[in-house]
Write a protein that holds these residues in place. Structure first.
Motif, PDB file in Angstrom:
ATOM      1  N   ASP A  94      -4.223   3.880   1.575  1.00 55.51           N
ATOM      2  CA  ASP A  94      -3.689   4.801   0.569  1.00 55.51           C
ATOM      3  C   ASP A  94      -4.341   6.178   0.654  1.00 55.51           C
ATOM      4  O   ASP A  94      -3.809   7.152   0.121  1.00 55.51           O
ATOM      5  N   SER A  95      -5.462   6.256   1.326  1.00 56.72           N
ATOM      6  CA  SER A  95      -6.178   7.534   1.444  1.00 56.72           C
ATOM      7  C   SER A  95      -5.490   8.499   2.415  1.00 56.72           C
ATOM      8  O   SER A  95      -5.806   9.689   2.421  1.00 56.72           O
ATOM      9  N   ALA A 150      -7.357  -1.754   3.812  1.00 62.63           N
ATOM     10  CA  ALA A 150      -7.854  -1.288   2.518  1.00 62.63           C
ATOM     11  C   ALA A 150      -9.184  -0.546   2.661  1.00 62.63           C
ATOM     12  O   ALA A 150      -9.483   0.364   1.865  1.00 62.63           O
ATOM     13  N   SER A 168      -5.832  -9.360  -3.910  1.00 61.62           N
ATOM     14  CA  SER A 168      -6.557  -8.945  -5.105  1.00 61.62           C
ATOM     15  C   SER A 168      -6.138  -7.528  -5.491  1.00 61.62           C
ATOM     16  O   SER A 168      -5.702  -6.731  -4.650  1.00 61.62           O
ATOM     17  N   ALA A 169      -6.266  -7.211  -6.765  1.00 62.80           N
ATOM     18  CA  ALA A 169      -5.893  -5.881  -7.247  1.00 62.80           C
ATOM     19  C   ALA A 169      -6.694  -4.795  -6.539  1.00 62.80           C
ATOM     20  O   ALA A 169      -6.175  -3.713  -6.242  1.00 62.80           O
ATOM     21  N   SER A 170      -7.965  -5.071  -6.243  1.00 61.01           N
ATOM     22  CA  SER A 170      -8.815  -4.065  -5.601  1.00 61.01           C
ATOM     23  C   SER A 170      -8.349  -3.740  -4.185  1.00 61.01           C
ATOM     24  O   SER A 170      -8.559  -2.629  -3.695  1.00 61.01           O
ATOM     25  N   ARG A 210      -4.936  -4.245  -3.159  1.00 64.15           N
ATOM     26  CA  ARG A 210      -3.593  -3.671  -3.272  1.00 64.15           C
ATOM     27  C   ARG A 210      -3.618  -2.207  -3.665  1.00 64.15           C
ATOM     28  O   ARG A 210      -2.801  -1.411  -3.188  1.00 64.15           O
ATOM     29  N   GLU A 211      -4.533  -1.811  -4.519  1.00 63.36           N
ATOM     30  CA  GLU A 211      -4.548  -0.427  -4.994  1.00 63.36           C
ATOM     31  C   GLU A 211      -5.026   0.550  -3.917  1.00 63.36           C
ATOM     32  O   GLU A 211      -4.871   1.764  -4.072  1.00 63.36           O
ATOM     33  N   ARG A 212      -5.570   0.023  -2.828  1.00 63.88           N
ATOM     34  CA  ARG A 212      -6.036   0.900  -1.738  1.00 63.88           C
ATOM     35  C   ARG A 212      -5.108   0.897  -0.520  1.00 63.88           C
ATOM     36  O   ARG A 212      -5.441   1.463   0.524  1.00 63.88           O
ATOM     37  N   ARG A 257      -0.878   1.285   0.892  1.00 60.00           N
ATOM     38  CA  ARG A 257       0.546   1.538   0.695  1.00 60.00           C
ATOM     39  C   ARG A 257       1.326   0.722   1.713  1.00 60.00           C
ATOM     40  O   ARG A 257       0.875   0.541   2.856  1.00 60.00           O
ATOM     41  N   LEU A 296       7.172  -5.123  -6.288  1.00 56.41           N
ATOM     42  CA  LEU A 296       6.256  -4.413  -5.410  1.00 56.41           C
ATOM     43  C   LEU A 296       6.839  -3.050  -5.035  1.00 56.41           C
ATOM     44  O   LEU A 296       8.054  -2.882  -4.987  1.00 56.41           O
ATOM     45  N   GLU A 297       5.965  -2.111  -4.789  1.00 48.25           N
ATOM     46  CA  GLU A 297       6.411  -0.798  -4.343  1.00 48.25           C
ATOM     47  C   GLU A 297       6.362  -0.759  -2.816  1.00 48.25           C
ATOM     48  O   GLU A 297       5.301  -0.560  -2.218  1.00 48.25           O
TER      49      GLU A 297
END
Length: 330
Positions: free
Chosen positions: A178-179, A245, A262-264, A266-268, A270, A315-316
């Motif tokens: 995602d960065s 991630a 895990s959420a940690s 998925r949030e990192r 795309r 999901l996106e």
């Protein structure tokens, strides 16, 4: 002397696994012990069951093929009788031995465990992981597990022995840290050149020969990101996405893995669409179990829940930022 059930189990394990060395791991026996049992079986039958040679893959003689087929039918009948006995007479109840691959962890594990607990005739639930669907087929056909979720490609040679229930189409997506700015990805795909300021686009993680679409992944990167190199080799899709991630590479992964991350993680990451690549995921069990009510109930409940979870996951998944008119399918 007569042919024993143990000898039939050994013969079937070799026929399914394709070699004596692979069968040793499935049977938990040493190679000398297996060879000794096979020699006794050949002595009783007065026939050679295997072609002796240096080929690492074990080749059956016509007599070996006959007895491998007979072994499959006999052992299936014994397994069916034992299951029916448990259902009718054993107060301890039925054992459910469920197999799947490491991609389906987290929420999926909780889901199947809850369904198993809700079906009272099951007195024990064993969750078994295999590295891929082909190993799951080996476990099913050698009666080490009795239900599995696996890819349709792996069941081609065993459809006549299995009850198959289609679950969902498992699309493949491209995972990117995602960065990385999306503008950089768009420029990279348009120009086909490596961005010097972003090393993670120059590396990718793959499952070397393990994933059924392994070859397609390599071809996709050659065609879309020709500068990217398969730097990371992983045993599971989850570990590949974890590397993504961490901002170190990109990878391909089945969409069914994403809800279980895990959420940690998925949030990192795309996820981007990749055209024309999917596998059909199925629930498989020996045909005789489809008529045993607890197993049919388990299959029906799991199919309903999994289709809802994975056919239209919340999901996106973004469209790949390609130049106009370009395609990036596998």
């Amino acid at each position: 002397m007569k042919v024993s059930l143990r000898q039939l189990e050994i013969l079937q394990a070799i026929a399914v696994a394709g070699s004596i060395s692979r069968a040793t791991r499935r049977l938990g026996m040493s190679q000398p012990s297996i060879s000794q049992q096979l020699a006794k079986m050949e002595e009783v039958l007065g026939a050679q069951l295997f072609v002796r040679g240096r080929n690492p893959r074990t080749e059956l003689t016509p007599a070996g093929e006959f007895w491998a087929d007979a072994a499959s039918r006999i052992l299936t009948s014994v397994d069916a009788a034992e299951t029916l006995h448990q259902d009718l007479f054993d107060e301890r109840g039925l054992n459910l031995s469920f197999g799947t691959t490491p991609s389906l962890t987290g929420r999926f594990t909780e889901l199947v465990a809850r369904i198993a607990v809700s079906i009272r005739p099951f007195s024990r639930f064993d969750l078994v992981w295999a590295i891929n669907s082909y190993e799951l087929i080996e476990l099913l056909m050698t009666h080490r597990i009795n239900v599995a979720v696996l890819s349709s490609e792996s069941v081609a040679a065993h459809r006549s022995s299995l009850n198959l229930l289609p679950l969902y189409e498992d699309k493949i997506v491209w995972a990117v840290p995602d960065s990385i700015p999306e503008e950089m990805i768009r420029d990279c795909l348009a120009e086909g050149s490596a961005p010097n300021q972003c090393e993670s686009l120059q590396r990718y993680a793959d499952l070397d020969g393990i994933a059924p679409w392994f070859g397609k992944t390599r071809n996709w990167y050659r065609g879309v990101l020709p500068f990217a190199q398969p730097y990371f080799g992983c045993m599971t899709h989850e570990s590949a996405v974890q590397i993504v991630a961490a901002g170190l590479a990109t990878c391909h992964t089945p969409i069914s893995l994403i809800p279980n991350l895990s959420a940690s993680v998925r949030e990192r990451v795309r996820f981007y669409e990749v055209e024309e690549s999917a596998r059909e995921v199925m629930l498989a069990m020996p045909k005789h179990l489809a008529s045993v009510r607890p197993f049919s109930d388990f299959a029906e409940q799991l199919a309903t829940s999994v289709r809802k979870e994975y056919s239209s996951p919340d999901l996106e998944i973004r469209p790949l930022p390609l130049p106009d008119g370009a395609r990036a399918g596998l």
